[in-house]
Design a protein around this motif. Structure first.
Motif, PDB file in Angstrom:
ATOM      1  N   ARG A  21       0.901  -1.213   0.053  1.00 53.29           N
ATOM      2  CA  ARG A  21      -0.046   0.049  -0.146  1.00 53.29           C
ATOM      3  C   ARG A  21       0.779   1.255   0.005  1.00 53.29           C
ATOM      4  NH1 ARG A  21      -1.430   3.076   3.591  1.00 53.29           N
ATOM      5  NH2 ARG A  21      -0.538   1.653   5.311  1.00 53.29           N
ATOM      6  N   PRO A  22       1.859   1.337   0.851  1.00 54.77           N
ATOM      7  CA  PRO A  22       2.614   2.906   0.855  1.00 54.77           C
ATOM      8  C   PRO A  22       3.428   2.955  -0.664  1.00 54.77           C
ATOM      9  CG  PRO A  22       2.828   1.474   2.717  1.00 54.77           C
ATOM     10  CD  PRO A  22       2.024   0.496   2.037  1.00 54.77           C
ATOM     11  N   ALA A  23       4.107   1.676  -1.071  1.00 51.60           N
ATOM     12  CA  ALA A  23       4.469   1.791  -2.406  1.00 51.60           C
ATOM     13  C   ALA A  23       3.525   2.306  -3.627  1.00 51.60           C
ATOM     14  CB  ALA A  23       5.213   0.582  -2.566  1.00 51.60           C
ATOM     15  N   LEU A  24       2.551   1.858  -3.546  1.00 53.04           N
ATOM     16  CA  LEU A  24       1.522   2.218  -4.384  1.00 53.04           C
ATOM     17  C   LEU A  24       1.144   3.679  -4.275  1.00 53.04           C
ATOM     18  CD1 LEU A  24      -0.676  -0.945  -4.836  1.00 53.04           C
ATOM     19  CD2 LEU A  24       0.924  -0.208  -6.371  1.00 53.04           C
ATOM     20  N   HIS A  25       0.818   4.089  -3.086  1.00 54.02           N
ATOM     21  CA  HIS A  25       0.441   5.453  -2.533  1.00 54.02           C
ATOM     22  C   HIS A  25       1.561   6.545  -3.130  1.00 54.02           C
ATOM     23  CE1 HIS A  25      -1.796   8.542  -0.905  1.00 54.02           C
ATOM     24  NE2 HIS A  25      -0.740   9.119  -0.187  1.00 54.02           N
ATOM     25  N   ARG A  26       3.020   6.163  -2.745  1.00 52.89           N
ATOM     26  CA  ARG A  26       3.899   7.015  -3.515  1.00 52.89           C
ATOM     27  C   ARG A  26       4.019   7.196  -4.984  1.00 52.89           C
ATOM     28  NH1 ARG A  26       6.662   4.282   0.672  1.00 52.89           N
ATOM     29  NH2 ARG A  26       7.660   3.003  -0.708  1.00 52.89           N
ATOM     30  N   LEU A  27       3.833   6.079  -5.659  1.00 56.93           N
ATOM     31  CA  LEU A  27       3.911   5.829  -6.923  1.00 56.93           C
ATOM     32  C   LEU A  27       2.705   6.613  -7.776  1.00 56.93           C
ATOM     33  CD1 LEU A  27       5.092   4.718  -9.562  1.00 56.93           C
ATOM     34  CD2 LEU A  27       3.802   2.703  -9.143  1.00 56.93           C
ATOM     35  N   ARG A  29       0.979   9.302  -6.091  1.00 57.25           N
ATOM     36  CA  ARG A  29       1.268  10.509  -5.766  1.00 57.25           C
ATOM     37  C   ARG A  29       2.513  11.029  -6.792  1.00 57.25           C
ATOM     38  NH1 ARG A  29       2.621  10.235  -0.158  1.00 57.25           N
ATOM     39  NH2 ARG A  29       4.578  11.115  -0.885  1.00 57.25           N
ATOM     40  N   GLN A  30       3.293  10.478  -7.319  1.00 56.14           N
ATOM     41  CA  GLN A  30       4.168  11.064  -8.064  1.00 56.14           C
ATOM     42  C   GLN A  30       3.660  11.104  -9.530  1.00 56.14           C
ATOM     43  OE1 GLN A  30       7.003  12.375  -7.261  1.00 56.14           O
ATOM     44  NE2 GLN A  30       7.278  13.127  -9.127  1.00 56.14           N
ATOM     45  N   LEU A  31       3.092  10.077  -9.938  1.00 56.41           N
ATOM     46  CA  LEU A  31       2.147  10.075 -11.226  1.00 56.41           C
ATOM     47  C   LEU A  31       1.196  11.293 -11.221  1.00 56.41           C
ATOM     48  CD1 LEU A  31       1.521   6.335 -11.962  1.00 56.41           C
ATOM     49  CD2 LEU A  31       2.967   7.816 -13.295  1.00 56.41           C
ATOM     50  N   GLY A  39      -4.737  25.241 -16.194  1.00 58.42           N
ATOM     51  CA  GLY A  39      -6.039  25.243 -16.569  1.00 58.42           C
ATOM     52  C   GLY A  39      -6.846  23.997 -16.532  1.00 58.42           C
ATOM     53  N   ILE A  40      -6.465  22.884 -15.684  1.00 60.93           N
ATOM     54  CA  ILE A  40      -7.230  22.008 -15.445  1.00 60.93           C
ATOM     55  C   ILE A  40      -6.738  20.981 -14.025  1.00 60.93           C
ATOM     56  CG2 ILE A  40      -5.666  20.511 -16.719  1.00 60.93           C
ATOM     57  CD1 ILE A  40      -8.427  18.764 -17.577  1.00 60.93           C
ATOM     58  N   SER A  41      -7.569  20.976 -13.258  1.00 62.14           N
ATOM     59  CA  SER A  41      -7.330  20.184 -12.195  1.00 62.14           C
ATOM     60  C   SER A  41      -7.323  18.934 -12.014  1.00 62.14           C
ATOM     61  CB  SER A  41      -8.562  20.838 -11.226  1.00 62.14           C
ATOM     62  OG  SER A  41      -9.891  19.939 -11.347  1.00 62.14           O
ATOM     63  N   PRO A  42      -6.894  18.084 -11.050  1.00 57.49           N
ATOM     64  CA  PRO A  42      -6.795  16.583 -11.334  1.00 57.49           C
ATOM     65  C   PRO A  42      -8.362  16.070 -11.138  1.00 57.49           C
ATOM     66  CG  PRO A  42      -5.282  17.340  -9.576  1.00 57.49           C
ATOM     67  CD  PRO A  42      -6.033  18.622 -10.064  1.00 57.49           C
ATOM     68  N   LEU A  43      -9.156  16.784 -10.774  1.00 57.29           N
ATOM     69  CA  LEU A  43     -10.743  16.224 -10.725  1.00 57.29           C
ATOM     70  C   LEU A  43     -11.325  16.386 -12.323  1.00 57.29           C
ATOM     71  CD1 LEU A  43     -13.265  14.869  -9.892  1.00 57.29           C
ATOM     72  CD2 LEU A  43     -13.801  17.150  -9.133  1.00 57.29           C
ATOM     73  N   GLN A  44     -10.859  17.550 -12.783  1.00 61.48           N
ATOM     74  CA  GLN A  44     -11.366  18.027 -14.264  1.00 61.48           C
ATOM     75  C   GLN A  44     -10.654  16.972 -15.179  1.00 61.48           C
ATOM     76  OE1 GLN A  44     -10.272  21.951 -14.546  1.00 61.48           O
ATOM     77  NE2 GLN A  44     -12.335  22.668 -13.802  1.00 61.48           N
ATOM     78  N   GLN A 112      -3.774  13.340 -23.656  1.00 59.64           N
ATOM     79  CA  GLN A 112      -2.863  12.649 -24.096  1.00 59.64           C
ATOM     80  C   GLN A 112      -1.285  13.178 -23.945  1.00 59.64           C
ATOM     81  OE1 GLN A 112      -3.012   9.738 -26.065  1.00 59.64           O
ATOM     82  NE2 GLN A 112      -0.827   9.647 -25.809  1.00 59.64           N
ATOM     83  N   GLY A 113      -1.372  14.475 -23.750  1.00 61.76           N
ATOM     84  CA  GLY A 113      -0.015  15.183 -23.083  1.00 61.76           C
ATOM     85  C   GLY A 113       0.344  14.439 -21.610  1.00 61.76           C
ATOM     86  N   ILE A 114      -0.778  14.615 -20.607  1.00 65.55           N
ATOM     87  CA  ILE A 114      -0.580  14.069 -19.523  1.00 65.55           C
ATOM     88  C   ILE A 114      -0.240  12.805 -19.316  1.00 65.55           C
ATOM     89  CG2 ILE A 114      -1.776  13.443 -17.319  1.00 65.55           C
ATOM     90  CD1 ILE A 114      -3.378  16.201 -17.791  1.00 65.55           C
ATOM     91  N   LYS A 115      -0.686  11.695 -20.008  1.00 67.04           N
ATOM     92  CA  LYS A 115      -0.302  10.309 -20.233  1.00 67.04           C
ATOM     93  C   LYS A 115       0.880  10.161 -20.818  1.00 67.04           C
ATOM     94  CE  LYS A 115      -4.816   8.341 -21.062  1.00 67.04           C
ATOM     95  NZ  LYS A 115      -5.951   7.586 -22.232  1.00 67.04           N
ATOM     96  N   GLN A 116       1.442  10.949 -21.793  1.00 66.42           N
ATOM     97  CA  GLN A 116       2.656  10.981 -22.277  1.00 66.42           C
ATOM     98  C   GLN A 116       3.620  11.342 -21.187  1.00 66.42           C
ATOM     99  OE1 GLN A 116       3.580   9.517 -25.500  1.00 66.42           O
ATOM    100  NE2 GLN A 116       5.379   9.371 -24.104  1.00 66.42           N
ATOM    101  N   ARG A 117       3.585  12.377 -20.604  1.00 66.50           N
ATOM    102  CA  ARG A 117       4.414  12.863 -19.559  1.00 66.50           C
ATOM    103  C   ARG A 117       4.455  11.621 -18.317  1.00 66.50           C
ATOM    104  NH1 ARG A 117       2.035  17.460 -20.865  1.00 66.50           N
ATOM    105  NH2 ARG A 117       0.654  17.619 -19.059  1.00 66.50           N
ATOM    106  N   ARG A 118       3.375  11.349 -18.093  1.00 60.48           N
ATOM    107  CA  ARG A 118       3.456  10.099 -16.848  1.00 60.48           C
ATOM    108  C   ARG A 118       3.935   9.025 -17.412  1.00 60.48           C
ATOM    109  NH1 ARG A 118      -2.832  10.258 -14.745  1.00 60.48           N
ATOM    110  NH2 ARG A 118      -2.650  12.135 -13.555  1.00 60.48           N
ATOM    111  N   THR A 119       3.918   8.409 -18.806  1.00 62.23           N
ATOM    112  CA  THR A 119       4.504   7.347 -19.088  1.00 62.23           C
ATOM    113  C   THR A 119       6.016   7.694 -19.212  1.00 62.23           C
ATOM    114  OG1 THR A 119       2.721   6.758 -20.614  1.00 62.23           O
ATOM    115  CG2 THR A 119       4.949   5.925 -21.349  1.00 62.23           C
ATOM    116  N   ASP A 120       6.481   8.945 -19.863  1.00 60.87           N
ATOM    117  CA  ASP A 120       7.929   9.195 -19.837  1.00 60.87           C
ATOM    118  C   ASP A 120       8.494   9.327 -18.466  1.00 60.87           C
ATOM    119  OD1 ASP A 120       7.525   9.601 -22.605  1.00 60.87           O
ATOM    120  OD2 ASP A 120       7.506  11.844 -22.521  1.00 60.87           O
ATOM    121  N   TRP A 121       7.916   9.804 -17.373  1.00 64.46           N
ATOM    122  CA  TRP A 121       8.477   9.577 -15.978  1.00 64.46           C
ATOM    123  C   TRP A 121       8.623   8.285 -15.650  1.00 64.46           C
ATOM    124  CZ3 TRP A 121       6.705   7.629 -11.630  1.00 64.46           C
ATOM    125  CH2 TRP A 121       7.396   7.919 -10.552  1.00 64.46           C
TER     126      TRP A 121
END
Length: 149
Positions: A21-27, A29-31, A39-44, A112-121
């Protein structure tokens, strides 16, 4: 009556859950930090992904899907419309009050940009691991995907 094998498996699963659980939580949060998009919140962003997955979804359906109140969703949808991320389809002929939500090209590109940044990270972080560690993660993908199904 439980046999000792069942009890031992449950205890092992509890210990694994406490370690995982803590490892998944850290991952997670980082993602989410890789979501830094003006111009866009995480909920949006979450709502926009749901709209992309179900084009034409109504506001009430979206609220139920995301377990949020209608007025909460409505405010976010209006803001997303102002930003040009979503648009409304023509009203439903059977219920003129209902129109579906559709992601715009700008909304699709933003997600798509958000997904790409997350994948790159994530790829950058995975590249730092040993081949054995990457193989262990690769082997865990299937079972992790089964959790919560």
């Amino acid at each position: 009556m439980h046999d000792t094998g069942d009890l031992q498996e449950l205890e092992e699963a509890m210990a694994l859950a406490e370690a995982l659980r803590p490892a998944l939580h850290r991952l997670y949060r980082q993602l989410r930090r890789e979501n830094d998009e003006p111009g866009i919140s995480p909920l949006q962003a979450l709502l926009l992904v749901a709209i992309l997955q179900q084009p034409g979804i109504g506001v009430a359906e979206l609220a139920r899907l995301e377990n949020l109140r209608g007025p909460t969703i409505s405010g976010h949808i209006k803001a997303m419309e102002r930003e040009g991320l979503v648009t409304r389809s023509a009203p439903d002929p059977e219920d003129r009050r209902r129109s579906g939500l559709i992601a715009t090209d700008k909304g699709r590109a933003l997600i798509q940009g958000i997904k790409q940044r997350r994948t790159d990270w994530l790829a950058f972080e995975l590249a730092k691991l040993s081949p054995e560690a990457r193989a262990a993660i690769r082997a865990a993908i299937g079972p992790l995907g089964d959790i919560g199904q």
